[in-house]
Design an enzyme around this catalytic site. Structure first.
Site, PDB file in Angstrom:
ATOM      1  CG  HIS A 145      -7.985  -3.717   9.118  1.00  0.00           C
ATOM      2  ND1 HIS A 145      -7.249  -2.721   8.522  1.00  0.00           N
ATOM      3  CD2 HIS A 145      -8.068  -3.367  10.410  1.00  0.00           C
ATOM      4  CE1 HIS A 145      -6.927  -1.801   9.405  1.00  0.00           C
ATOM      5  NE2 HIS A 145      -7.408  -2.178  10.577  1.00  0.00           N
TER       6      HIS A 145
ATOM      7  CG  HIS B 164      -1.937   1.086   1.206  1.00  0.00           C
ATOM      8  ND1 HIS B 164      -3.171   0.952   1.808  1.00  0.00           N
ATOM      9  CD2 HIS B 164      -1.937   2.334   0.669  1.00  0.00           C
ATOM     10  CE1 HIS B 164      -3.867   2.064   1.648  1.00  0.00           C
ATOM     11  NE2 HIS B 164      -3.137   2.915   0.949  1.00  0.00           N
TER      12      HIS B 164
ATOM     13  CD  GLU C 124      -4.258  -3.246   0.653  1.00  0.00           C
ATOM     14  OE1 GLU C 124      -3.891  -2.364   1.473  1.00  0.00           O
ATOM     15  OE2 GLU C 124      -4.743  -4.325   1.010  1.00  0.00           O
TER      16      GLU C 124
END
Length: 237
Positions: free
Chosen positions: A190, A43, A70
């Site tokens: 997550h 990310h 991401e």
């Protein structure tokens, strides 16, 4: 089979803390794949506090499994996807200053924006996934904007799991069954860890992929990277 994609952001965070190249991010990516990971996730935030733009291009050169990038879909991110053409692009709604992704897209409010971006990214041949919460209206909205997959934001599941795992999984199971019925692939991520991952997989066996970084890196400090990756893979059997 549910694939394990290892998020290597935290490795880059440790490296950046002292400068230089220790730990060597590229070597860690190679090792993750060698130890059994079926994907690598990054990310790259604009402030480059962990993964840098250059890291993304460097990882793309050596990644032999699925590469998942991401990010918030600004022009910087879209340019990166168009040039690299990774196997998967996961769109998240968090602003640049966010510590971590902590909410899913409102697929109804952002229908026009997401529809245009998804069409543009899919033109590169990249599979597109969007970060969503287990809300049936958001799932239906995801199908309307033609994304390939959703990634279920699992922090609420992880928080409730220790006290009431059946309640924790309820909305996720409902959302996943709806998504599957609408023809969407399903990812999850997550706060998934060795305590709650197996139950998630047992209850939703058709999850395509889980993306795990923070917990996996923390476990690797005690158990070693190779052993830790194997421990996570065993939760997904």
């Amino acid at each position: 089979m549910t694939k394990l994609s290892v998020n290597v952001n935290k490795i880059a965070t440790i490296r950046n803390a002292r400068g230089g190249n220790n730990p060597n991010l590229i070597q860690v990516v190679k090792d993750c794949e060698r130890f059994g990971a079926q994907g690598i996730t990054v990310h790259p935030r604009p402030d480059e506090r962990h993964i840098t733009t250059q890291d993304v291009y460097d990882i793309n050169e050596i990644c032999t499994t699925e590469f998942n990038i991401e990010g918030y879909p600004d022009e910087r991110y879209i340019k990166m996807i168009e040039e690299i053409k990774p196997q998967q692009a996961t769109l998240v709604p968090d602003p640049p200053e966010a510590i971590t992704s902590n909410a899913g897209w409102d697929t109804i409010k952002n229908k026009e924006l997401l529809s245009e971006i998804i069409l543009r990214l899919k033109a590169t041949g990249t599979r597109v996934s969007i970060f969503v919460e287990p809300d049936t209206k958001m799932i239906e909205g995801a199908a309307e904007i033609k994304t390939d997959r959703i990634e279920l934001y699992t922090e609420p599941y992880a928080e409730l799991y220790p006290s009431n795992k059946k309640s924790a999984i309820k909305d996720y199971l409902t959302a996943s069954l709806l998504a599957k019925g609408l023809g969407l692939g399903i990812n999850a991520g997550h706060d998934l860890d060795l305590n709650n991952l197996k139950y998630l997989k047992e209850q939703i066996p058709f999850i395509d992929e889980v993306s795990i970084g923070h917990a996996l890196v923390c476990d690797a400090l005690y158990s070693g990277l190779e052993n830790t990756i194997q421990m996570y893979l065993r939760q997904l059997i």
